[in-house]
Design a protein around this motif. Structure first.
Motif, short mmCIF file in Angstrom:
data_model
loop_
_atom_site.label_atom_id
_atom_site.label_comp_id
_atom_site.label_asym_id
_atom_site.label_seq_id
_atom_site.Cartn_x
_atom_site.Cartn_y
_atom_site.Cartn_z
N PHE A 21 3.90 9.84 -18.91
CA PHE A 21 3.64 10.46 -17.61
C PHE A 21 4.22 9.69 -16.42
O PHE A 21 4.69 10.31 -15.46
CB PHE A 21 2.12 10.63 -17.41
CG PHE A 21 1.52 11.65 -18.32
CD1 PHE A 21 1.53 13.00 -18.01
CD2 PHE A 21 0.92 11.26 -19.51
CE1 PHE A 21 0.97 13.93 -18.85
CE2 PHE A 21 0.37 12.19 -20.37
CZ PHE A 21 0.39 13.53 -20.04
N LEU A 22 4.19 8.36 -16.45
CA LEU A 22 4.59 7.58 -15.28
C LEU A 22 6.07 7.22 -15.28
O LEU A 22 6.69 7.17 -14.21
CB LEU A 22 3.74 6.32 -15.18
CG LEU A 22 2.23 6.54 -15.01
CD1 LEU A 22 1.52 5.22 -14.76
CD2 LEU A 22 1.94 7.52 -13.88
N TYR A 23 6.65 6.95 -16.46
CA TYR A 23 8.07 6.61 -16.49
C TYR A 23 8.94 7.69 -15.83
O TYR A 23 9.86 7.36 -15.07
CB TYR A 23 8.53 6.36 -17.93
CG TYR A 23 8.27 4.96 -18.43
CD1 TYR A 23 7.33 4.14 -17.82
CD2 TYR A 23 8.97 4.44 -19.51
CE1 TYR A 23 7.07 2.87 -18.28
CE2 TYR A 23 8.73 3.15 -19.97
CZ TYR A 23 7.78 2.38 -19.37
OH TYR A 23 7.53 1.11 -19.83
N ALA A 106 15.34 6.35 -24.92
CA ALA A 106 15.80 7.74 -24.97
C ALA A 106 15.10 8.58 -23.92
O ALA A 106 15.73 9.44 -23.27
CB ALA A 106 15.57 8.32 -26.36
N TYR A 107 13.82 8.35 -23.74
CA TYR A 107 13.05 9.13 -22.76
C TYR A 107 13.52 8.84 -21.34
O TYR A 107 13.66 9.75 -20.52
CB TYR A 107 11.57 8.80 -22.92
CG TYR A 107 10.63 9.75 -22.24
CD1 TYR A 107 10.64 11.11 -22.54
CD2 TYR A 107 9.70 9.30 -21.31
CE1 TYR A 107 9.76 11.98 -21.93
CE2 TYR A 107 8.82 10.16 -20.70
CZ TYR A 107 8.85 11.50 -21.01
OH TYR A 107 7.99 12.37 -20.39
N TRP A 136 9.10 17.67 -14.06
CA TRP A 136 8.10 16.75 -14.63
C TRP A 136 6.78 17.48 -14.88
O TRP A 136 6.17 17.30 -15.95
CB TRP A 136 7.87 15.60 -13.65
CG TRP A 136 6.73 14.70 -14.03
CD1 TRP A 136 6.75 13.68 -14.91
CD2 TRP A 136 5.38 14.78 -13.54
NE1 TRP A 136 5.51 13.09 -15.02
CE2 TRP A 136 4.65 13.76 -14.18
CE3 TRP A 136 4.73 15.61 -12.64
CZ2 TRP A 136 3.30 13.54 -13.93
CZ3 TRP A 136 3.39 15.39 -12.39
CH2 TRP A 136 2.68 14.37 -13.02
N ALA A 137 6.34 18.28 -13.94
CA ALA A 137 5.07 19.01 -14.10
C ALA A 137 5.15 19.99 -15.26
O ALA A 137 4.19 20.13 -16.05
CB ALA A 137 4.72 19.74 -12.80
N VAL A 138 6.29 20.66 -15.42
CA VAL A 138 6.44 21.64 -16.50
C VAL A 138 6.44 20.95 -17.86
O VAL A 138 5.72 21.36 -18.78
CB VAL A 138 7.72 22.46 -16.30
CG1 VAL A 138 8.02 23.29 -17.55
CG2 VAL A 138 7.59 23.38 -15.10
N LYS A 291 4.91 11.85 -27.14
CA LYS A 291 3.49 11.52 -27.28
C LYS A 291 3.08 11.49 -28.76
O LYS A 291 2.37 10.58 -29.20
CB LYS A 291 2.64 12.53 -26.52
CG LYS A 291 1.15 12.22 -26.51
CD LYS A 291 0.41 13.22 -25.66
CE LYS A 291 -1.08 12.84 -25.58
NZ LYS A 291 -1.72 12.83 -26.90
N GLN A 292 3.53 12.47 -29.52
CA GLN A 292 3.19 12.50 -30.95
C GLN A 292 3.83 11.33 -31.69
O GLN A 292 3.22 10.73 -32.57
CB GLN A 292 3.64 13.83 -31.55
CG GLN A 292 2.88 15.04 -31.00
CD GLN A 292 3.37 16.34 -31.60
OE1 GLN A 292 4.44 16.40 -32.21
NE2 GLN A 292 2.61 17.40 -31.43
#
Length: 394
Positions: A21-23, A106-107, A136-138, A291-292
């Motif tokens: 979320f923050l990166y 990669a992210y 980002w929100a989507v 996340k997974q």
């Protein structure tokens, strides 16, 4: 408190939340204006007039931001993790650290590539910031929520309340049958070893001793006992009072397992079906994929939990079988045999399996990065002549 003492000592730091979320917000804050500001204040015209290509300028600024973000967001945190684990003598797996570095990098590159495309397309600085924030929100909020809603709608899981009601009903029925088995046991023992007349304490003590030494025909027609004898056919037709009592104790759990097994099987199938659906839909968002994957790398995934439960179930069954064999043979348990008791030793899942679980998401994120890079620099080369003429005209 059921939480890990190590977690309580370190505090509630969630590295997954920071990365997922923050990166992206850090990338947006550093990259939303690395071309548009120069375009708006006129310095881009000077740079292009000196023969600098738009793609070359974008690549230089992209590289500077990438190095800054990778150093602050990947290199320094991972070095801190390694040093911290070494100070508290906590074992770490270097392969998992390397996987974490690959995915975090990669992210970051994905969001940098998205910022590159949006900057090259010629929006204003404010427009770039709004587009990147909306993206980002989507990808981090709306898509994961939609995937969760789709999973609950198209692959629902039986509610926990219904599962608990079913389990409670099965346990109540098992308790009733177990109580009946105790009554049958007492009646059978009294039939074959009646209470002695009078108040001779020695005769009463002798009768109590027979509960552990003298066999008699075991009770028939009880579901709990039949479940035990079906699982352990080594028990004969004649058993002592204690052997039948132990059979009722263990048989109760076997009876519950038999009756509750169809519900658990259905629940496992529902969870597997939902997990497959979520795994497919997660490709709609690299944030959800990441996340997974971070759960797999950290060892907090449902797959590893099932791996642990399988080992623990085998340990419980082996321990139960060991005591059952001793009781069937009416053999004493001596202190010298304590070392032969089954012990639970957790065997960590193979790192090869972790790599297999993470390789597809890793390739997926890097492919997205490559596509966005190609698109961004293609826009640079395709639009460079037109932009140069437009800037020169100004």
């Amino acid at each position: 408190n059921t939480e890990s003492p190590l977690r309580l000592w370190l505090g509630k730091w969630d590295h997954t939340f920071v990365i997922v979320f923050l990166y992206p917000l850090f990338v947006v804050a550093l990259s939303y204006d690395f071309i548009s500001t120069d375009r708006e204040n006129g310095t881009l015209a000077l740079a292009l007039a000196q023969g600098v290509s738009l793609g070359g300028l974008a690549l230089i600024r992209f590289t500077i931001r990438a190095l800054l973000l990778l150093t602050a967001g990947v290199v320094i945190p991972e070095i801190a993790v390694v040093i911290g684990c070494a100070l508290i003598h906590f074992p770490i797996d270097p392969i998992r650290i390397i996987l974490l570095v690959f995915f975090a990098s990669a992210y970051i590159f994905f969001w940098l590539a998205a910022a590159l495309v949006i900057n090259i397309r010629g929006q204003s600085t404010t427009g770039n910031a709004l587009l990147l924030t909306a993206l980002w929100a989507v990808l981090t909020l709306l898509v994961p929520s939609g995937v969760g809603f789709a999973a609950q709608t198209f692959a629902p899981i039986t509610s926990k309340i219904r599962i608990n009601d079913t389990e409670r009903a099965v346990r109540n029925h098992a308790n009733e049958v177990t109580t009946q088995s105790y009554h049958q046991l007492v009646n059978a023992f009294d039939q074959y070893f009646p209470l002695p007349a009078g108040s001779d304490s020695n005769l009463k003590k002798e009768r109590e001793r027979k509960r552990f030494t003298d066999p008699f025909p075991r009770p028939q027609g009880n579901g709990v006992l039949e479940a035990f004898f079906a699982a352990y056919p080594s028990y004969g037709a004649e058993l002592t009072h204690f052997q039948v009592w132990y059979a009722a104790q263990v048989g109760r759990d076997l009876f519950i397992e038999q009756k509750f097994s169809p519900t658990l099987t259905r629940l496992h199938r529902e969870k597997e079906r939902q997990a497959v659906l979520v795994s497919v839909l997660s490709y709609l968002s690299p944030s959800l994929q990441l996340k997974q994957v971070l759960e797999d790398i950290a060892g907090a995934s449902s797959t590893r939990h099932q791996w642990f439960l399988g080992q623990f179930d085998r340990y419980v069954r082996n321990r139960e079988a060991w005591f059952t064999r001793k009781i069937a043979a009416r053999s004493d348990i001596r202190t010298s045999e304590f070392s032969k008791l089954p012990l639970f030793e957790y065997e960590e899942e193979s790192i090869v399996e972790v790599i297999k679980q993470t390789i597809a998401p890793l390739l997926y994120i890097w492919v997205l990065c490559g596509v966005l890079f190609w698109w961004g620099f293609r826009l640079c080369h395709a639009d460079f002549p037109r932009r140069a003429k437009a800037i020169a005209a100004k």
